[in-house]
Design a protein around this motif. Structure first.
Motif, PDB file in Angstrom:
ATOM      1  N   LEU A   1     -60.939 -24.650  94.466  1.00 16.17           N
ATOM      2  CA  LEU A   1     -60.480 -26.015  95.932  1.00 16.17           C
ATOM      3  C   LEU A   1     -60.350 -25.526  96.401  1.00 16.17           C
ATOM      4  CD1 LEU A   1     -57.953 -24.668  95.604  1.00 16.17           C
ATOM      5  CD2 LEU A   1     -57.527 -25.967  93.517  1.00 16.17           C
ATOM      6  N   PRO A   2     -59.960 -25.619  97.861  1.00 14.31           N
ATOM      7  CA  PRO A   2     -59.365 -24.857  98.754  1.00 14.31           C
ATOM      8  C   PRO A   2     -58.266 -23.901  98.785  1.00 14.31           C
ATOM      9  CG  PRO A   2     -59.553 -26.699 100.071  1.00 14.31           C
ATOM     10  CD  PRO A   2     -59.746 -26.900  98.362  1.00 14.31           C
ATOM     11  N   PHE A   3     -58.272 -22.789  97.814  1.00 13.48           N
ATOM     12  CA  PHE A   3     -56.642 -22.025  97.969  1.00 13.48           C
ATOM     13  C   PHE A   3     -56.264 -21.759  98.979  1.00 13.48           C
ATOM     14  CE2 PHE A   3     -54.015 -19.932  94.899  1.00 13.48           C
ATOM     15  CZ  PHE A   3     -53.841 -19.457  95.407  1.00 13.48           C
ATOM     16  N   ARG A   4     -56.490 -21.384 100.310  1.00 10.09           N
ATOM     17  CA  ARG A   4     -55.656 -21.219 101.196  1.00 10.09           C
ATOM     18  C   ARG A   4     -54.457 -22.071 102.202  1.00 10.09           C
ATOM     19  NH1 ARG A   4     -58.011 -17.317 103.438  1.00 10.09           N
ATOM     20  NH2 ARG A   4     -59.685 -16.654 102.061  1.00 10.09           N
ATOM     21  N   SER A   5     -55.754 -23.519 101.551  1.00 12.12           N
ATOM     22  CA  SER A   5     -55.435 -25.140 102.700  1.00 12.12           C
ATOM     23  C   SER A   5     -53.869 -24.703 101.787  1.00 12.12           C
ATOM     24  CB  SER A   5     -56.249 -25.653 102.352  1.00 12.12           C
ATOM     25  OG  SER A   5     -57.184 -25.429 103.485  1.00 12.12           O
ATOM     26  N   TYR A   6     -53.746 -24.706 100.663  1.00 11.49           N
ATOM     27  CA  TYR A   6     -52.495 -25.269  99.498  1.00 11.49           C
ATOM     28  C   TYR A   6     -51.835 -24.792 100.064  1.00 11.49           C
ATOM     29  CZ  TYR A   6     -55.593 -28.813  97.146  1.00 11.49           C
ATOM     30  OH  TYR A   6     -56.496 -30.159  97.079  1.00 11.49           O
ATOM     31  N   ARG A   7     -50.542 -25.344  99.778  1.00  6.77           N
ATOM     32  CA  ARG A   7     -49.266 -24.851  99.418  1.00  6.77           C
ATOM     33  C   ARG A   7     -48.935 -24.809  97.346  1.00  6.77           C
ATOM     34  NH1 ARG A   7     -44.244 -27.526 102.631  1.00  6.77           N
ATOM     35  NH2 ARG A   7     -44.688 -26.469 105.132  1.00  6.77           N
TER      36      ARG A   7
ATOM     37  N   ARG B   1     -49.637 -14.648  95.750  1.00 11.75           N
ATOM     38  CA  ARG B   1     -50.542 -14.996  96.568  1.00 11.75           C
ATOM     39  C   ARG B   1     -51.338 -14.081  97.564  1.00 11.75           C
ATOM     40  NH1 ARG B   1     -50.456 -20.440  99.188  1.00 11.75           N
ATOM     41  NH2 ARG B   1     -52.664 -21.230  98.746  1.00 11.75           N
ATOM     42  N   ASP B   2     -52.862 -14.062  96.759  1.00 12.55           N
ATOM     43  CA  ASP B   2     -53.897 -13.213  97.719  1.00 12.55           C
ATOM     44  C   ASP B   2     -54.833 -14.334  97.659  1.00 12.55           C
ATOM     45  OD1 ASP B   2     -55.723 -11.926  97.644  1.00 12.55           O
ATOM     46  OD2 ASP B   2     -55.623 -10.580  96.243  1.00 12.55           O
ATOM     47  N   ASN B   3     -54.731 -14.988  99.075  1.00 11.98           N
ATOM     48  CA  ASN B   3     -55.823 -15.773  98.994  1.00 11.98           C
ATOM     49  C   ASN B   3     -57.240 -15.377  99.482  1.00 11.98           C
ATOM     50  OD1 ASN B   3     -53.280 -17.700 100.004  1.00 11.98           O
ATOM     51  ND2 ASN B   3     -54.306 -17.389 101.911  1.00 11.98           N
ATOM     52  N   ALA B   4     -57.466 -13.891  99.067  1.00 19.21           N
ATOM     53  CA  ALA B   4     -59.013 -13.134  98.815  1.00 19.21           C
ATOM     54  C   ALA B   4     -59.118 -14.040  97.729  1.00 19.21           C
ATOM     55  CB  ALA B   4     -59.001 -12.315  99.466  1.00 19.21           C
TER      56      ALA B   4
END
Length: 123
Positions: free
Chosen positions: A27-33, A72-75
């Motif tokens: 999933l596009p993690f960085r796009s989710y709260r 959170r770590d988006n990387a």
């Protein structure tokens, strides 16, 4: 497929600390709260803490303010919950969720849940 996997739970004495992790894939993690929820036996699931996509904005339920820290770590597509000064009343199954929002409380909107990790705090 989408995977949301919590880890880091366990048994700890009151006053101790635990760090929960939620690793995601597919999933596009960085796009989710993202958010952490918990459910104790016989109680409804409640929002503990939520975080914005970039990690700048956060929400904490009153009982955990000053003790828990969400990050959170988006990387790494990973969400964390640092829990300090744990109390027996923090005992619950802790769930990670993608697709949350908050106003007076953190709530699930639409997205994905993990399977949960058990946190038990002994007195």
């Amino acid at each position: 497929q989408v995977q949301v996997v919590e880890s880091g739970g366990g048994l700890v004495q009151a006053g101790g600390s635990l760090r929960l992790s939620c690793t995601t894939s597919g999933l596009p993690f960085r796009s989710y709260r993202m958010g952490w929820f918990r459910q104790a036996p016989g109680k409804e699931r409640e929002g503990v803490s939520c975080i914005s996509t970039g990690g700048v904005s956060t929400y904490y339920e009153d009982s955990v303010k000053g003790r828990f820290t969400i990050s959170r770590d988006n990387a790494k597509n990973t969400l964390y919950l640092q829990m300090n000064s744990l109390k027996p009343e923090d005992t619950a199954m802790y769930y990670c969720a993608a697709g949350v929002d908050w106003s007076d409380t953190c709530y699930y909107r639409r997205g994905y849940w993990g399977q949960g990790t058990q946190v038990t705090v002994s007195s």
